[in-house]
Design an enzyme around this catalytic site. Structure first.
Site, PDB file in Angstrom:
ATOM      1  N   ASP A 117     -40.586 -46.131 -94.991  1.00 49.53           N
ATOM      2  CA  ASP A 117     -40.674 -45.476 -93.697  1.00 49.53           C
ATOM      3  C   ASP A 117     -39.801 -46.294 -92.736  1.00 49.53           C
ATOM      4  O   ASP A 117     -39.490 -47.463 -93.007  1.00 49.53           O
ATOM      5  CB  ASP A 117     -42.128 -45.395 -93.215  1.00 49.53           C
ATOM      6  CG  ASP A 117     -42.305 -44.299 -92.162  1.00 49.53           C
ATOM      7  OD1 ASP A 117     -41.288 -43.864 -91.567  1.00 49.53           O
ATOM      8  OD2 ASP A 117     -43.456 -43.871 -91.933  1.00 49.53           O
TER       9      ASP A 117
HETATM   10  C1  BGC Z   1     -42.156 -41.407 -89.707  1.00 46.02           C
HETATM   11  C2  BGC Z   1     -41.668 -40.791 -90.962  1.00 46.02           C
HETATM   12  C3  BGC Z   1     -40.334 -40.226 -90.768  1.00 46.02           C
HETATM   13  C4  BGC Z   1     -39.435 -41.335 -90.248  1.00 46.02           C
HETATM   14  C5  BGC Z   1     -38.021 -40.900 -90.038  1.00 46.02           C
HETATM   15  C6  BGC Z   1     -41.159 -42.343 -89.070  1.00 46.02           C
HETATM   16  O1  BGC Z   1     -41.530 -42.650 -87.797  1.00 46.02           O
HETATM   17  O2  BGC Z   1     -43.336 -42.091 -89.974  1.00 46.02           O
HETATM   18  O3  BGC Z   1     -42.549 -39.785 -91.366  1.00 46.02           O
HETATM   19  O4  BGC Z   1     -39.868 -39.636 -91.947  1.00 46.02           O
HETATM   20  O5  BGC Z   1     -39.909 -41.761 -89.017  1.00 46.02           O
HETATM   21  O6  BGC Z   1     -37.924 -40.096 -88.933  1.00 46.02           O
END
Ligand code: BGC
Length: 701
Positions: free
Chosen positions: A273
């Site tokens: 993540d």
């Molecule tokens: C989220 C993810 C997401 C990533 C990219 C993070 O803040 O938890 O779910 O895919 O950002 O945008």
């Protein structure tokens, strides 16, 4: 031939429409070419080919392929190595539609109903269609990977990302997830199941230490991931922000190396993540394959660790082979099909159908709904979500819609001009109540905007509860349409005759809600999570359980998550898991259990009958109650099967649900394995976790 021509011109028309809406918009998409799996390359072949390429890479090239970069077009990407024919990897966010891929300005896409609405359909076929749209649009926007689905369990209804999830039950979660992944991947786009593991709250998500028992991990938090890997074959997985049992998820050896890769045989790649990587050596050794969004730990620091002999080059090679092999299987190393425009209205029509199928009728005294357009002359529609559509929640899943249908436009299209509709935003409560009094009926549309990054209160924001109360007092024929991302409290529930939960319906809000209000669609949605009567009924009653104390949260409820907990403690919620009314009625009869000899499996068959006057769909749900278990009992009811059946008035259908050995098993902490619980099981069938008119038993040895 005719069909193809029609589709082509429809797409052209939509593309034109889209650019009219958005100015000089460059959206590409449309019909996918061959699904990438049809490239014909097996995993073994892809691995062999990937190994050949990796063998030719310099160490510097390897390092650049192990993390993302920021560039002018967006930061969800890993650049390629043209010298070796390695293509760049572009990613776009999900799971509520496509678009937030880091490109600036963000391109629009179909704003789907929130995933929680999809789960409320209890319909894996619709989940497949949902994923298919998202896969096609990912390609339109130039991505090879779609960051979706989010299958974290809605442990607390306060969770800021509950709207992105499939609710509180691992079995329903897994069924919807597998279908959604297949839908995405059949278009040739890689899915990215997330967030592994237990990203169940937004409060302190980036640092929180979660203490979760082995059995709860196995029985509650892991099953949907296991299904996504073993049955859905998700090409990739995103490791989550929090720590689980002492280690951050993206460097958690037991979870990544042990369970995911060794035990479940995951052959795809793990990406972090955004900002969830916390180290170089442990992350590299323990199972992370790609750091996103940039190389804080997998850039220069990784190079140094390799030079110092702390990370073997062979480990880097494995990470690269995992990713390249998956990209090859999905056709990404070949020539890319030309992206085509998103067929906005074709996809919008599917989004509308899913949104309307996910709407849950919570209350309908005296059959106030559906609206009888012939006998109504005046309606007042009131509230913040009466004047604008609720297209989705906030955070990284937020989609910029291609178009929107307002509640007013949706209603007018259904009701026609002979009915006088007044719309008020409800900011002046007195004026709203006065207008409601002058009308034959009032519809109050309330809601919220949950978001990644923060948890939420279970109270409707601002003065919306007062608004509902004032309108209900002024007009006894008040219908409440709730557009929320999760469960909310309804202090006014006894004062209003009819309530619909519409979640975030997406860009087609107006049409989807109106179709249920007027009865064009007979509601068949069922709650994918329990609606509590008060905050005290949730885990928030004990801060150690939620939101945590001193940086740690204790999952001391064990298996008693969601309806399992309500049943275990004999607590009656406002609305139980699985609940939802219809404009018709159904009955259940003739439960028979057929036990296969020699194996720990069984088939339940029963009859569902539409006893009312309208065609409609019922979701038949099967729950098991376990015998007592020496290592500790299971919760009293657990969903193990369901089927959505469409029935005409008076029609009956026989439903057969197969229960395999896993359905009868618990996770033995002694054996570290699934074991069938010996003894007598209760088999309960009905239309919610709290209403199971059919009961039988089956005994396992
Ligand atoms: C989220 C993810 C997401 C990533 C990219 C993070 O803040 O938890 O779910 O895919 O950002 O945008």
């Amino acid at each position: 031939m005719k069909n193809q021509t029609r589709r082509f011109s429809l797409q052209k028309a939509c593309a034109l429409e889209v650019s009219l809406f958005t100015g000089a918009l460059l959206v590409f998409a449309g019909e996918p070419t061959l699904p990438a799996q049809q490239t014909g390359m097996t995993h073994t072949q892809a691995v062999a080919r990937a190994k050949q390429i990796v063998a030719k890479m310099t160490l510097d090239e390897k390092i650049t392929e192990l993390h993302g970069i920021h560039d002018a077009t967006g930061y969800r990407m890993v650049p390629g190595v043209p010298r070796l024919g390695i293509p760049a990897l572009h990613m776009t966010n999900g799971p509520a539609g496509v678009g937030p891929g880091g490109a600036s300005p963000q391109p629009p896409a179909t704003a789907m109903p929130a995933p929680i609405a999809l789960a409320a359909t209890w319909d894996p076929d619709l989940a497949h269609e949902y994923g298919k749209i998202e896969g096609e649009e990912s390609r339109s926007l130039g991505s090879e990977l779609f960051e979706s689905p989010d299958i974290n369990i809605a442990r607390v209804p306060q969770g800021g990302r509950v709207f992105e999830s499939f609710g509180e039950d691992p079995y329903l979660d897994g069924r919807i997830a597998v279908a959604a992944i297949e839908g995405v991947q059949n278009t040739g786009i890689m899915a990215n199941v997330k967030h592994y593991l237990a990203n169940n709250q937004e409060s302190d998500r980036k640092s929180i230490e979660e203490e979760i028992s082995e059995r709860a991990l196995r029985e509650i938090y892991m099953p949907a991931f296991e299904a996504s890997i073993k049955e859905g074959h998700s090409a990739s997985l995103m490791c989550a922000y929090p720590r689980v049992n002492g280690a951050f998820n993206c460097e958690n050896a037991p979870l990544l190396k042990g369970v995911l890769k060794q035990e479940w045989g995951f052959d795809g790649f793990v990406l972090s993540d955004w900002g969830a990587t916390h180290s170089t050596v442990p992350s590299a050794l323990n199972g992370l394959d790609l750091e996103m969004p940039t190389g804080v730990y997998f850039g220069d620091a990784l190079r140094k660790a390799v030079d110092a002999g702390q990370v073997p080059v062979a480990d880097l090679d494995e990470m690269l082979v995992r990713r390249f092999a998956k990209m090859m299987e999905f056709g990404d190393f070949g020539s890319q099909p030309k992206p085509e425009p998103i067929p906005a209205f074709e996809h919008g029509a599917i989004a509308r159908r899913i949104a309307s199928q996910g709407i849950v009728l919570l209350k309908n005294d005296n059959s106030l709904l559906p609206l009888d357009a012939k006998s109504i002359k005046t309606i007042t529609v009131i509230g913040p979500y009466a004047v604008r559509p609720n297209t989705g929640g906030g955070g990284s899943s937020h989609v910029i819609p291609l178009y929107t249908i307002t509640p007013y436009d949706g209603l007018m299209a259904k009701l026609g001009l002979q009915i006088h509709v007044t719309v008020l935003d409800g900011s002046d409560i007195q004026a709203a109540a006065d207008a409601a009094k002058r009308s034959q009926m009032a519809i109050v549309m309330v809601g919220d905007q949950d978001s990644e990054g923060r948890d939420q209160s279970l109270e409707l924001p601002a003065a919306q509860n007062q608004l509902v109360e004032a309108v209900a007092k002024a007009n006894p024929k008040t219908i409440v349409v709730v557009k929320t991302g999760s469960a909310i409290l309804m202090p006014w529930i006894d004062d209003v005759p009819a309530v619909l939960e519409a979640w975030y319906p997406g860009e087609e809000d107006g049409n989807a809600v109106a179709s249920v209000l007027v009865g064009d669609v007979n509601p068949s949605g069922k709650l994918p999570l329990t609606f509590p009567r008060s905050v005290d009924q949730t885990l928030a009653a004990n801060p150690e359980q939620y939101p945590g104390v001193d940086g740690a949260v204790h999952y001391s409820e064990g298996l008693d998550v969601g309806y399992r907990g309500y049943a275990a403690h004999s607590v009656t919620p406002l609305f139980p898991f699985g609940y939802g009314l219809s404009y018709t009625q159904f009955s259940f009869s003739d439960l028979k259990i057929l036990q296969q000899s020699g194996g720990a499996s069984a088939t339940a068959s029963f009859t569902v009958t539409n006893t009312g006057q309208r065609a409609g769909a019922e979701v038949a749900q099967l729950y098991l109650g376990f015998p007592s278990i020496a290592e500790g009992n299971e919760p009293p009811v657990q969903l193990k099967g369901f089927r959505k059946v469409m029935l005409n008035p008076g029609e009956s259908k026989t439903v057969e649900l197969k229960l395999d050995a896993r359905a009868f098993s618990y996770w033995s902490v002694k054996a570290h394995a699934w074991q069938v619980a010996p003894g007598e099981f209760q088999v309960l069938v009905g239309d919610s976790s709290a209403d199971t008119p059919l009961k039988s038993t089956v005994t396992m040895q």
